[in-house]
Each structure stands twice: as structure tokens, then as C-alpha cells.
Design an enzyme around this catalytic site. Structure first.
Site, mmCIF file in Angstrom:
data_model
loop_
_atom_site.group_PDB
_atom_site.id
_atom_site.type_symbol
_atom_site.label_atom_id
_atom_site.label_comp_id
_atom_site.label_asym_id
_atom_site.label_seq_id
_atom_site.Cartn_x
_atom_site.Cartn_y
_atom_site.Cartn_z
ATOM 1 N N HIS A 69 -6.420 1.854 0.127
ATOM 2 C CA HIS A 69 -5.582 2.839 -0.419
ATOM 3 C C HIS A 69 -4.739 1.857 -1.510
ATOM 4 O O HIS A 69 -4.623 2.482 -2.603
ATOM 5 C CB HIS A 69 -4.362 3.275 0.575
ATOM 6 C CG HIS A 69 -3.212 3.828 -0.137
ATOM 7 N ND1 HIS A 69 -2.063 3.336 -0.135
ATOM 8 C CD2 HIS A 69 -3.098 5.377 -0.595
ATOM 9 C CE1 HIS A 69 -1.250 4.023 -0.768
ATOM 10 N NE2 HIS A 69 -1.949 5.139 -1.044
ATOM 11 N N GLU A 72 -7.079 1.694 -4.440
ATOM 12 C CA GLU A 72 -7.205 3.170 -5.098
ATOM 13 C C GLU A 72 -6.037 3.135 -6.195
ATOM 14 O O GLU A 72 -6.380 3.426 -7.567
ATOM 15 C CB GLU A 72 -7.172 4.194 -4.051
ATOM 16 C CG GLU A 72 -7.129 5.589 -4.797
ATOM 17 C CD GLU A 72 -5.842 6.308 -4.097
ATOM 18 O OE1 GLU A 72 -5.048 6.668 -4.882
ATOM 19 O OE2 GLU A 72 -5.624 6.493 -3.043
ATOM 20 N N HIS A 73 -4.932 2.722 -5.643
ATOM 21 C CA HIS A 73 -3.879 2.873 -6.775
ATOM 22 C C HIS A 73 -4.044 1.818 -7.851
ATOM 23 O O HIS A 73 -3.981 2.019 -9.001
ATOM 24 C CB HIS A 73 -2.436 2.060 -6.015
ATOM 25 C CG HIS A 73 -1.660 3.185 -5.496
ATOM 26 N ND1 HIS A 73 -0.463 3.539 -5.531
ATOM 27 C CD2 HIS A 73 -2.108 4.316 -4.548
ATOM 28 C CE1 HIS A 73 0.090 4.639 -4.919
ATOM 29 N NE2 HIS A 73 -1.074 5.016 -4.177
ATOM 30 N N GLU A 144 5.976 4.532 -0.920
ATOM 31 C CA GLU A 144 5.263 5.604 -0.123
ATOM 32 C C GLU A 144 5.361 5.650 1.077
ATOM 33 O O GLU A 144 5.279 6.383 1.876
ATOM 34 C CB GLU A 144 3.806 5.497 -0.845
ATOM 35 C CG GLU A 144 2.847 6.671 -0.475
ATOM 36 C CD GLU A 144 1.325 6.449 -0.929
ATOM 37 O OE1 GLU A 144 1.227 5.959 -1.982
ATOM 38 O OE2 GLU A 144 0.620 7.234 -0.713
#
Lengths: 425, 420
Positions: A69, A72-73, A144
Site C-alpha cells: 500500500h 502504491e502511494h 490514514e
């Protein structure tokens, strides 16, 4: 480049599949009359892939939780600008997501899809990480993580997985933890990138108002050939048993929610699809509003219209989940189990089975009505090792005895977990 | 695509949208009525119960059985808020008959189910069936309770309550729990009868082939009702409070929420819309690029414009220690626009984003339905492309003027209980 056309026998819809010389699998669905385009460039790399090696490596590499993840960012940042700024010049709406077993970069647009496709293919193939930008991202992802901790649906689901799986990394949070993401650095990101973002491990799926020839021409120009380095991912051994049968967390929610999950044996490829269909129909039979069980729970106020089911599966995990809002989830758990026992004893009502199959068929037709759904269908089915229209065929061949067998073998009380988020207000 | 609207009776419109590409059909009946705390819960229950059963399929079980045999056809009801109005709706959707492998006439079956649900519900002696009503009422109460489960949505609705205090729009579309609890099967039935009589009604049917059966059915049924339709105002500006009002709530959450509501008396809706895009509605907007990306003050920070109430709301997810800094920067970014700090790239990107959004309307049956309902409310039926043509004419000067007209009205805070 090898090309073949896959046709859906019922609707006549067609999909072009090409195995590009670079190693990439490409799926294209030209949808007449539609204005929009949906493109997904995905890699078979998600939060569960925490241990891997290439054919040439002796040892497996173990990486921190949440790194897929995080990557991905970071891939959304080029050396000189943010990818959003590039899409802003074409009008496309860009985004990305990381799930348990995949990461996908996507855009949707109605004009200039060729330019947006070039942006998508280029930036995903051009990683740029520095320690400074990694440090900054740790702050954003930290926020997040805090936000997902306030999301009761997320919490109830992950609590269930943690109760269900002893070792399989499906139990870890996709976003990781504040502690695990603190261990991520630029070198680790490059290591993961060059392992999983190999075109042989990826797929491009594009649907809507497009021309296949144009798409393939852009692919020829933008894709950099990749050598298949023999990626191996490995998962720790997972016993068939669950860790514990129940977990409750208190949160400031207005309605208490639950997930009741059954841990099933995992499958892959076509066998997985067959098992998913049997599991979906079994779950539908157990939650259909026309049944006595449903009516009893509804009339007694134990369930409401939020009651539903889901089949959740991927590499090394397979779960059937019953979820909803209730102040008495234990009654639901016990009633569902009793109903499974009754069906196993008395057999499946053939009329109900037929209706559920028909209803599922209608759902599949609906899916083909939507550009975004078609693009996702093509990517997901490829990653699952099946064809995009196989589901309808598998559904048509499904027999009630398959569903009964699934209930007997997989929906077992000793592999059942209940997770509850209890209201405090 | 073909669009055609006819008035089948006084204040009852029937629109058909025909687009051969679709594999499913969608029928939406919208009842437009006033939003009032005294009637909102009974109205919601009076319409929500319609999709559970009817005089032919008298229970949820029977209805569900019928619908699943029609290839998983769906019927549902909704209650929405649109400014100062309550929009109640009934929808039916089903796959196109050409995919029905047993040769059923799905259009006729669904027309009959709709007819029975709307005009022959499961009710006797002036009240809905008590068993069905009990289930529908519990479901509504559960929906009201569950609003808090989604913290971002809850914060936005509390912010609206604060911003529209004293106006009909302060009322939520489900009503308060204490009011919903009091509604009886007779109250809900009376509310529905009143809706049939007095509401404005817009029916939109999206399908791949033209079919007049539904229009004729509605004309026939509504002819039996003695209608006294009311006139409704579809947009009304919300008055600015004399002082900025704030409301804080403490909850056991990790991430705080802040919703800042700005109001304007400007009538230049296209300029305000462009302003909102540049300010905070895209990933290259000033709020996203500065408040989130450069300064890491919020995980999300976005603006949205409601032309119905002339309001721009900025909602954000923020750590407690950053609230004041985030608020200052959100205001600072608006000041930047007022000072004229708008680049050609920002203008161009806002336009392209809008163009993209408008062009994709029509790729799903529901997007057509929503579009033509909104245009009906606007009083001007245009295509998305015709509507878009207004945007390239918006100049920087008009955006600056729109930004200058925004005044902060109220702020809602959801605060975590943890120490800073």
C-alpha cells in the site's frame, strides 16, 4: 504478440486478450455507445505478499506489513511532479488501490484516453523514491491508519480475520501499522517494486469507448520488455482451525455490527471459481428473505435489511461471511448454524436453488452493463487464473449437490468466528 | 439516445430515456414534497414500505421470491433531502427481456409489480399491514441510529443541521428518532395518500427500447386519484448567520473531523462551481495540493458546492493538534483565490474535469435518471453537453468575484477525547 477473442455466449459481448511481447497480459473490451473509458494497470501484489524471492535468490525476503500500500502511494509521485498533475492535463480522473492480493492504478475519462493511457503506462514503469519523500508519506499514511481505526466496518472485518487466521498474512491490515510503516525505506520500496512490478506479473485492462488497435499501438510504444525472473511468493503454513471463536470491541457507533465468518479450505484457478459459486449460492440460500429462518430473525427484530453475505477469497484464504447490524449477533450465529444442519439433513429446496441461480445470473448480466465493472472483471478474472466470462458458465453447471457438499465440508461450527463492534453510545 | 418528457397529468411528468446500449431497465418514481420535521418520518415510512410488499405479494418473503424468479429484479424505496424539499422515491430495475432464458415478459411483470406496490399496497381499513409496518419502522430507526457509524457522513449531516438552523433543510431526510418512533401504520398510510394527492411527481424510465405500457399504466392509475398538487420552490438561498457559529462534539475517535460551511448570495452558479473545483474538488485543487500534500495537515480536505442552497462546504479529516492550523490554511487558500492567484493550468484542469464528468453521464441508467430529474428541478431540460457549454465562458474575474462572495457561516467539529 498473440491475440485471441473471447466471446460471451449469452450477450455476444467480445473481449480481446493479447499477450504482449513485453510479457504483459492485455484485455480490451470495446463497448459501443458508451462515452467513458476505464483503464486498470494492475500487479498481482497486495498486503498478503510479505515473503518472496526470485528464482536466482537463495533466501526469501520478508518485508514490513503495509508496504504494498505504501508503494502504491509513492508510485503516484514522479521525479518532477505528482501523477495527478499529469492527469489534470488530460481531464482523466486517476486513482489507485491496494487490496489483499493486488495493487491497481486506474483512470476513467471520456476524452483523450490515448494520452491518459500513456501517462498510466509510463508512471507505473518509472519508480522514483527518496528517503525524504518516504518520510513524508509516513505521516500521511499514519493519518490514514488512524482514519481506518475509526471505521467500524473495517475493524469488525479485520478483527474477524485475526481470530480466524493463525499465520496467513491476510490477517494483517492492508495499510499496516504506525510501527510497521516506520520500518519502510526507499531501498525496500525499490526491492518490492522490481520484484512485483515485472510486466509478467501484471495486467492491463481497458474497457469502454476505445479502439483495440490504438490501445495496442500505445502499448507497443510505452511498454518496456521485461524478463520473467521466476517470482515465488510463499505463505506460512496455516492450520485449518481458527485462533479463537469470538471477539468484541467497543466503539462509538450508533448500531452494533457483526461479521460471522466460516474459515474454508483455499483453492486456486478454476477450482476456486467453482468453489466461489457454490459458496455464494450457499450463502444466498442461507440469507434469502423468502426463507423461514430469515423471516423469523426479521420478525423478532434480530436482523434488519443490512443483513448480507460475502465470499472473501484469495491466495491461501477462503471465507464465507454473514454481516449486518444487530444487538443479538449470537442468536444469528446459532440460527445460521442450525439452518445449515437442517439443510444438510433435509437437502436443498430445489425451487429456492433454481431462483437463486437465476438471480445470480441476472447479477452477472448487470455487471456487463457498466464500463467500470467490465474493466474490473477482466483484471480480476485474469489474476484469479480464469477467463472473464467463465463465471456464467460455472454458474450454469452448478448443481444443488455441489452446494450441499460445500455446506457439509466447509460451513463447520469449529471453523466459525464471530466478530462484533458493540455500541457505546 | 432519445429523451422525451410528457405531462401525463397536472404536475406529473413521465420521461423516457431510450438508449440501445443498456442491458437493464430502470424505472424511478420521485415524489416531491416539503421537508418538515412533523411529516418527514411518516412520509419516509409511507413510501419505504411500498417496496416491501403489495396486495398481491403480501409479505417480504413473497415479494422476494417473486423478484428473484425474475432474474434478481430489484425494487427499492428512498427518502432524500434536496434543499428544503423531501424527495421520496420508488425504483424498479430488471434485466432486458432478451436475456430471460425462460422467455418471461419481464417488462409486463415489473409493470404489474410496480402498479400493485404504488396503487394497491398491502393496506386495509386506512392503515398499512401492521407486521410489515413493524419491520419497516425498525429498519428506519436502525438507519437513524447507524448514521453515527460513518463518521464522515455523520459530520457532514451535523454540519448541515448547524448551517441550515431554522430552515426546512436542517431536517434530516429520515427525521429524528423520537418522531419516527411515534408513527403508526395509519399515520404512514395517511402520509402516503397525501403524497399521492399533493406531491409533484416525476417518473423517469431508462431502457434500451421504447415502450409506452408504463406511461399508459401511470396515466390510468393517476386518473383515479383526485389530485391537488402543490407548487414547490426547488432552490432557496440559505441566509448567512450574523456571527460564525460553531458546534463541537467529543467522541472516542482517533481522527477528528471539521466541516466549514460557507454561504454566498451570488447567482453566478457556474463561477461558484468552477471556484469549488479549483479550491478543493479535485486532487490538483488548492486544498488537496497544499493542506494535504504540502503541509500534511489533513488526510482528506475537500470542497463541494450545493447550488440548491448556495453553499460551499469544506470537510476534512484532521488530527486534533492540527485543527487550528488546518482551519487557517483552508481560509488562506480561499484568500489566495480572492487575490487572483489562479493559474491557467488550474482553469484548464477544472474545465477538463467538468467536461469529463458531464460526458460520462449516460453510461449508467441511474446517471441518466438523476440528470434529467435535476434538470426538471432546474426548470431547464438540457443535455449534459449543453449544460457544460456554460463553463468555458467563466473567466478568472468571475471566479474571484464568486470567491469574494463566500462568507464563513458555521463550523462543525468532531473532536477526539484523547489528550492532545
Amino acid at each position: 504478440m498473440e491475440k485471441n477473442i473471447i466471446t460471451d455466449k449469452i450477450t455476444g459481448d467480445k473481449i480481446i486478450h493479447a499477450k504482449h511481447d513485453s510479457g504483459l497480459d492485455i484485455y480490451i473490451c470495446e463497448m459501443e455507445g458508451y462515452s467513458s473509458v476505464e483503464a486498470l494497470f494492475g500487479t498481482k501484489y497486495g498486503s498478503v505478499n510479505t515473503m518472496f524471492k526470485m528464482a536466482q535468490d537463495k533466501e526469501y525476503t520478508v518485508v514490513p506489513e503495509g508496504i504494498a500500500h505504501f508503494l502504491e502511494h509513492k508510485l503516484f509521485e514522479n521525479e518532477d511532479c505528482d501523477v495527478f498533475e499529469l492527469y489534470a492535463k488530460t481531464g482523466a480522473s486517476g486513482n489507485a488501490f491496494t487490496s489483499f492480493d493486488k495493487t491497481a492504478y486506474l483512470f476513467s475519462c471520456t476524452k483523450n484516453y490515448q494520452e491518459s493511457l500513456k501517462i498510466l503506462l509510463d508512471f507505473v514503469q518509472a519508480p522514483y523514491f527518496t528517503q525524504e519523500t518516504v518520510d513524508k508519506e509516513q505521516g500521511i499514511i499514519g493519518q490514514e491508519i488512524q482514519m481506518t481505526n475509526d471505521n467500524p466496518e473495517w475493524r469488525v472485518f479485520f478483527n474477524m480475520l485475526r481470530c480466524m487466521y493463525h499465520n496467513h498474512p491476510v490477517k494483517i491490515d492492508i495499510v499496516g501499522t504506525i510501527e510497521s510503516i516506520a520500518q519502510i525505506n526507499a531501498d525496500l520500496l525499490y526491492k518490492c517494486y522490481y520484484t512485483f512490478y515485472n510486466l509478467n506479473n501484471m495486467v492491463l485492462s481497458i474497457a469502454g469507448n476505445i479502439k483495440a488497435d490504438e490501445v495496442l499501438e500505445i502499448c507497443d510504444k510505452c511498454l518496456k520488455p521485461c524478463e520473467d525472473k521466476g517470482l515465488e511468493t510463499v505463505f506460512p503454513d496455516e492450520p485449518e482451525s481458527v485462533v479463537k471463536s469470538e471477539i468484541t470491541e467497543k466503539q462509538p457507533v450508533g448500531a452494533s455490527i457483526f461479521n460471522i465468518g466460516y474459515k474454508c479450505k483455499p483453492e486456486s484457478g478454476k477450482e476456486r471459481l467453482e468453489k466461489v459459486m457454490a459458496a455464494s449460492v450457499a450463502a444466498d440460500i442461507l440469507s434469502d428473505p423468502s426463507t423461514e429462518m430469515y423471516q423469523k430473525l426479521l420478525k423478532e427484530g434480530i436482523i434488519n435489511s443490512s443483513f448480507g453475505t460475502e465470499v472473501f477469497t484469495g491466495d491461501g484464504y477462503f471465507t464465507v461471511i454473514f454481516s449486518g447490524e444487530s444487538d443479538s449477533p449470537d442468536v444469528i450465529r446459532d440460527t445460521v448454524s442450525d439452518e445449515i444442519d437442517r439443510i444438510i439433513k433435509e437437502g436443498i429446496d430445489e425451487e429456492l436453488f433454481g431462483r437463486i441461480k437465476k438471480s445470480n445470473y441476472g447479477g452477472l448480466i448487470r455487471e456487463l452493463n457498466n464500463v467500470e465493472a467490465v474493466a474490473n472483471l477482466m483484471m480480476n478474472s485474469h489474476m484469479d487464473g480464469v477467463g472473464p466470462y467463465d463465471t456464467i458458465e460455472v454458474l450454469s453447471k452448478l448443481k444443488s449437490s455441489d452446494v450441499l457438499d460445500f455446506m457439509k465440508n466447509e460451513l463447520r461450527k469449529d471453523r466459525r468466528v464471530m466478530s462484533v463492534i458493540e455500541r457505546t453510545v | 439516445m432519445k429523451y422525451n418528457r410528457t405531462e401525463i397529468s397536472d404536475k406529473i411528468g413521465f420521461s423516457s430515456v431510450t438508449d440501445p446500449k443498456f442491458k437493464t431497465n430502470l424505472l424511478t418514481v420521485r415524489f416531491i414534497t416539503s421537508l418538515d420535521s412533523k411529516t418527514v418520518s411518516a412520509n419516509t415510512l409511507g413510501v419505504s414500505i411500498l417496496s416491501d410488499a403489495n396486495s398481491k405479494f403480501k409479505t417480504i418473503a413473497e415479494m422476494s421470491k417473486k423478484l428473484s424468479s425474475l432474474y434478481g429484479a430489484g425494487i427499492s424505496s428512498f427518502s432524500k433531502k434536496r434543499g428544503d424539499l423531501q424527495i421520496l422515491g420508488f425504483t424498479a430495475s430488471w434485466i432486458n427481456g432478451r436475456y430471460a432464458f425462460d422467455g418471461e415478459d419481464l417488462d409486463a411483470e415489473m409493470a404489474q409489480i410496480t402498479r400493485d406496490c404504488l396503487f394497491s399496497p398491502n393496506a386495509e381499513n386506512g392503515e398499512f399491514d401492521s407486521e410489515i409496518f413493524k419491520i419497516a419502522k425498525k429498519d428506519l430507526l436502525d438507519r437513524i441510529d447507524a448514521e453515527l457509524n460513518n463518521k464522515r457522513g455523520y459530520a457532514l449531516s451535523r454540519a448541515e443541521e448547524l448551517a441550515f438552523k431554522g430552515e426546512p433543510a436542517e431536517v434530516s431526510c429520515t427525521g429524528k428518532r423520537e418522531n419516527a418512533e411515534k408513527v403508526t401504520p395509519a399515520d404512514a398510510y395517511r402520509a402516503y395518500q397525501n403524497i399521492l394527492k399533493t406531491s409533484q411527481i416525476e417518473i423517469i424510465y431508462v431502457s434500451s427500447e421504447e415502450n409506452n405500457t408504463l406511461k399508459e399504466m401511470f396515466a390510468e392509475e393517476f386518473a383515479k386519484i383526485e389530485r391537488q398538487p402543490r407548487e414547490y420552490v426547488f432552490a432557496s438561498k440559505s441566509p448567512l448567520k450574523s456571527d460564525v457559529e460553531t458546534l463541537s462534539e467529543e467522541l472516542d475517535v482517533r481522527q477528528c473531523k471539521m466541516v466549514m460551511t460557507f454561504k454566498t448570495d451570488s447567482d453566478d452558479k457556474f463561477a461558484i462551481s468552477m471556484l469549488s473545483m479549483i479550491y478543493g474538488a479535485t486532487p490538483v485543487s488548492k486544498l488537496f495540493m497544499n493542506v494535504r500534500e504540502k503541509m500534511s495537515l489533513c488526510y482528506y480536505c475537500a470542497s463541494r458546492f450545493s447550488a440548491i442552497k448556495n453553499v460551499v462546504a469544506v470537510d476534512s479529516g484532521v488530527e486534533k493538534s492540527n485543527i487550528e492550523k488546518a482551519k487557517a490554511e483552508i481560509l488562506n487558500q480561499l484568500d489566495e483565490i480572492i487575490k487572483g492567484n489562479i493559474t491557467d493550468e488550474e482553469m484548464q484542469s477544472a474545465l477538463l474535469s467538468l467536461d469529463n464528468a458531464y460526458n460520462s453521464i449516460g453510461d449508467t441508467p441511474s446517471s441518466y435518471s438523476n440528470w434529467y430529474f435535476e434538470r426538471f428541478c432546474d426548470g431547464k431540460i438540457v443535455t449534459p453537453q449543453e449544460h457544460f457549454k456554460n463553463y468555458p465562458e467563466v473567466t478568472k474575474a468571475r471566479i474571484i468575484q464568486a470567491a469574494s462572495s463566500l462568507k464563513l457561516d458555521s463550523i462543525y467539529y468532531m473532536l477526539s477525547k484523547e489528550a492532545e
